[in-house]
Motif scaffolding. Structure first.
Motif, PDB file in Angstrom:
ATOM      1  N   ALA A   3      12.477   9.861 -15.234  1.00 41.80           N
ATOM      2  CA  ALA A   3      11.723  10.288 -14.056  1.00 41.80           C
ATOM      3  C   ALA A   3      10.916   9.122 -13.481  1.00 41.80           C
ATOM      4  O   ALA A   3      10.878   8.931 -12.264  1.00 41.80           O
ATOM      5  CB  ALA A   3      10.789  11.442 -14.424  1.00 41.80           C
ATOM      6  N   ALA A   4      10.296   8.327 -14.354  1.00 41.81           N
ATOM      7  CA  ALA A   4       9.535   7.170 -13.886  1.00 41.81           C
ATOM      8  C   ALA A   4      10.446   6.153 -13.218  1.00 41.81           C
ATOM      9  O   ALA A   4      10.086   5.548 -12.203  1.00 41.81           O
ATOM     10  CB  ALA A   4       8.779   6.532 -15.053  1.00 41.81           C
ATOM     11  N   GLN A   5      11.640   5.985 -13.747  1.00 45.00           N
ATOM     12  CA  GLN A   5      12.605   5.056 -13.152  1.00 45.00           C
ATOM     13  C   GLN A   5      13.025   5.529 -11.762  1.00 45.00           C
ATOM     14  O   GLN A   5      13.129   4.728 -10.832  1.00 45.00           O
ATOM     15  CB  GLN A   5      13.821   4.915 -14.052  1.00 45.00           C
ATOM     16  CG  GLN A   5      14.843   3.917 -13.539  1.00 45.00           C
ATOM     17  CD  GLN A   5      16.027   3.774 -14.482  1.00 45.00           C
ATOM     18  OE1 GLN A   5      16.193   4.550 -15.420  1.00 45.00           O
ATOM     19  NE2 GLN A   5      16.837   2.787 -14.239  1.00 45.00           N
ATOM     20  N   GLN A   6      13.236   6.822 -11.598  1.00 44.69           N
ATOM     21  CA  GLN A   6      13.601   7.357 -10.290  1.00 44.69           C
ATOM     22  C   GLN A   6      12.455   7.177  -9.296  1.00 44.69           C
ATOM     23  O   GLN A   6      12.682   6.842  -8.128  1.00 44.69           O
ATOM     24  CB  GLN A   6      13.972   8.831 -10.388  1.00 44.69           C
ATOM     25  CG  GLN A   6      15.328   9.070 -11.000  1.00 44.69           C
ATOM     26  CD  GLN A   6      15.687  10.548 -11.017  1.00 44.69           C
ATOM     27  OE1 GLN A   6      14.822  11.419 -10.916  1.00 44.69           O
ATOM     28  NE2 GLN A   6      16.965  10.841 -11.151  1.00 44.69           N
ATOM     29  N   ARG A   7      11.227   7.406  -9.746  1.00 41.94           N
ATOM     30  CA  ARG A   7      10.068   7.226  -8.862  1.00 41.94           C
ATOM     31  C   ARG A   7       9.936   5.779  -8.427  1.00 41.94           C
ATOM     32  O   ARG A   7       9.674   5.496  -7.249  1.00 41.94           O
ATOM     33  CB  ARG A   7       8.791   7.668  -9.583  1.00 41.94           C
ATOM     34  CG  ARG A   7       8.674   9.160  -9.750  1.00 41.94           C
ATOM     35  CD  ARG A   7       7.482   9.557 -10.566  1.00 41.94           C
ATOM     36  NE  ARG A   7       6.248   8.966 -10.086  1.00 41.94           N
ATOM     37  CZ  ARG A   7       5.148   8.840 -10.829  1.00 41.94           C
ATOM     38  NH1 ARG A   7       5.139   9.261 -12.077  1.00 41.94           N
ATOM     39  NH2 ARG A   7       4.068   8.310 -10.329  1.00 41.94           N
ATOM     40  N   LEU A   8      10.113   4.862  -9.362  1.00 47.20           N
ATOM     41  CA  LEU A   8      10.015   3.440  -9.040  1.00 47.20           C
ATOM     42  C   LEU A   8      11.123   3.025  -8.081  1.00 47.20           C
ATOM     43  O   LEU A   8      10.884   2.278  -7.124  1.00 47.20           O
ATOM     44  CB  LEU A   8      10.065   2.615 -10.323  1.00 47.20           C
ATOM     45  CG  LEU A   8       9.745   1.131 -10.218  1.00 47.20           C
ATOM     46  CD1 LEU A   8       8.378   0.904  -9.613  1.00 47.20           C
ATOM     47  CD2 LEU A   8       9.824   0.487 -11.584  1.00 47.20           C
ATOM     48  N   GLY A   9      12.319   3.527  -8.297  1.00 46.52           N
ATOM     49  CA  GLY A   9      13.440   3.210  -7.416  1.00 46.52           C
ATOM     50  C   GLY A   9      13.228   3.729  -6.001  1.00 46.52           C
ATOM     51  O   GLY A   9      13.523   3.034  -5.017  1.00 46.52           O
ATOM     52  N   ALA A  10      12.717   4.948  -5.866  1.00 44.19           N
ATOM     53  CA  ALA A  10      12.460   5.516  -4.541  1.00 44.19           C
ATOM     54  C   ALA A  10      11.378   4.728  -3.812  1.00 44.19           C
ATOM     55  O   ALA A  10      11.495   4.450  -2.616  1.00 44.19           O
ATOM     56  CB  ALA A  10      12.061   6.983  -4.665  1.00 44.19           C
ATOM     57  N   SER A  11      10.351   4.336  -4.537  1.00 36.53           N
ATOM     58  CA  SER A  11       9.278   3.557  -3.924  1.00 36.53           C
ATOM     59  C   SER A  11       9.767   2.184  -3.483  1.00 36.53           C
ATOM     60  O   SER A  11       9.430   1.711  -2.392  1.00 36.53           O
ATOM     61  CB  SER A  11       8.103   3.417  -4.899  1.00 36.53           C
ATOM     62  OG  SER A  11       7.058   2.697  -4.297  1.00 36.53           O
ATOM     63  N   GLY A  41       5.692   7.822   7.839  1.00 36.04           N
ATOM     64  CA  GLY A  41       6.085   6.430   7.692  1.00 36.04           C
ATOM     65  C   GLY A  41       5.754   5.911   6.302  1.00 36.04           C
ATOM     66  O   GLY A  41       5.246   6.640   5.449  1.00 36.04           O
ATOM     67  N   VAL A  42       6.031   4.656   6.084  1.00 32.53           N
ATOM     68  CA  VAL A  42       5.785   4.033   4.789  1.00 32.53           C
ATOM     69  C   VAL A  42       4.469   3.266   4.858  1.00 32.53           C
ATOM     70  O   VAL A  42       4.265   2.450   5.745  1.00 32.53           O
ATOM     71  CB  VAL A  42       6.937   3.075   4.418  1.00 32.53           C
ATOM     72  CG1 VAL A  42       6.645   2.368   3.118  1.00 32.53           C
ATOM     73  CG2 VAL A  42       8.241   3.837   4.335  1.00 32.53           C
ATOM     74  N   ALA A  43       3.576   3.548   3.926  1.00 34.13           N
ATOM     75  CA  ALA A  43       2.311   2.825   3.806  1.00 34.13           C
ATOM     76  C   ALA A  43       2.376   1.992   2.528  1.00 34.13           C
ATOM     77  O   ALA A  43       2.619   2.530   1.445  1.00 34.13           O
ATOM     78  CB  ALA A  43       1.140   3.798   3.764  1.00 34.13           C
ATOM     79  N   VAL A  54       0.482   2.083  -5.171  1.00 37.32           N
ATOM     80  CA  VAL A  54      -0.068   3.052  -6.133  1.00 37.32           C
ATOM     81  C   VAL A  54       1.057   3.801  -6.832  1.00 37.32           C
ATOM     82  O   VAL A  54       1.021   4.019  -8.053  1.00 37.32           O
ATOM     83  CB  VAL A  54      -1.042   4.020  -5.428  1.00 37.32           C
ATOM     84  CG1 VAL A  54      -1.426   5.171  -6.335  1.00 37.32           C
ATOM     85  CG2 VAL A  54      -2.277   3.282  -4.960  1.00 37.32           C
ATOM     86  N   GLU A  55       2.078   4.200  -6.091  1.00 38.54           N
ATOM     87  CA  GLU A  55       3.216   4.916  -6.676  1.00 38.54           C
ATOM     88  C   GLU A  55       3.941   4.047  -7.704  1.00 38.54           C
ATOM     89  O   GLU A  55       4.322   4.511  -8.781  1.00 38.54           O
ATOM     90  CB  GLU A  55       4.184   5.356  -5.575  1.00 38.54           C
ATOM     91  CG  GLU A  55       5.411   6.082  -6.071  1.00 38.54           C
ATOM     92  CD  GLU A  55       5.125   7.410  -6.742  1.00 38.54           C
ATOM     93  OE1 GLU A  55       5.966   7.852  -7.542  1.00 38.54           O
ATOM     94  OE2 GLU A  55       4.060   8.004  -6.490  1.00 38.54           O
ATOM     95  N   GLN A  56       4.112   2.768  -7.380  1.00 39.28           N
ATOM     96  CA  GLN A  56       4.795   1.863  -8.305  1.00 39.28           C
ATOM     97  C   GLN A  56       3.965   1.625  -9.561  1.00 39.28           C
ATOM     98  O   GLN A  56       4.510   1.604 -10.675  1.00 39.28           O
ATOM     99  CB  GLN A  56       5.128   0.552  -7.607  1.00 39.28           C
ATOM    100  CG  GLN A  56       6.229   0.709  -6.581  1.00 39.28           C
ATOM    101  CD  GLN A  56       6.512  -0.553  -5.804  1.00 39.28           C
ATOM    102  OE1 GLN A  56       6.035  -1.622  -6.146  1.00 39.28           O
ATOM    103  NE2 GLN A  56       7.303  -0.437  -4.745  1.00 39.28           N
TER     104      GLN A  56
END
Length: 101
Positions: A14-22, A62-64, A70-72
């Motif tokens: 799950a953390a890998q997917q979050r990092l990839g999306a970010s 949009g992307v901030a 913070v997400e990464q």
């Protein structure tokens, strides 16, 4: 012991997917019409870890860069915590085997 490692492994994924999306958001932030992606997570049934429901695109958002930073960081800390859980589980199993041997 296997349950602990499977829960931690689902957290790693799950953390890998979050990092990839970010990372995808940062890479495409200047693309016209791009919409931010995020990964939705929920507890897996039966205390089996974390389930991701996939990548979702935000409406007109949009992307901030500060949000993505913070997400990464959050995904990195979640990854490290789950990895530590696997290490401790392996140490406990090793100690148990040493005790019974």
């Amino acid at each position: 012991m296997a349950l602990i490692s499977s829960i931690a492994q689902s957290g790693l994924q799950a953390a890998q997917q979050r990092l990839g999306a970010s990372a995808h958001n940062v890479a495409n932030m200047n693309t016209p019409g791009f919409r931010r992606e995020s990964v939705a997570q929920e507890a897996a049934p039966g205390n089996a870890g974390v389930a991701t429901t996939g990548v979702q695109r935000a409406g007109t958002e949009g992307v901030a860069l500060e949000r993505e930073a913070v997400e990464q960081l959050s995904a990195t800390y979640a990854f490290a915590a789950n990895l530590q859980t696997i290490k401790v589980g392996n140490q406990m199993l090793g100690t148990l085997l040493d005790t019974t041997a």
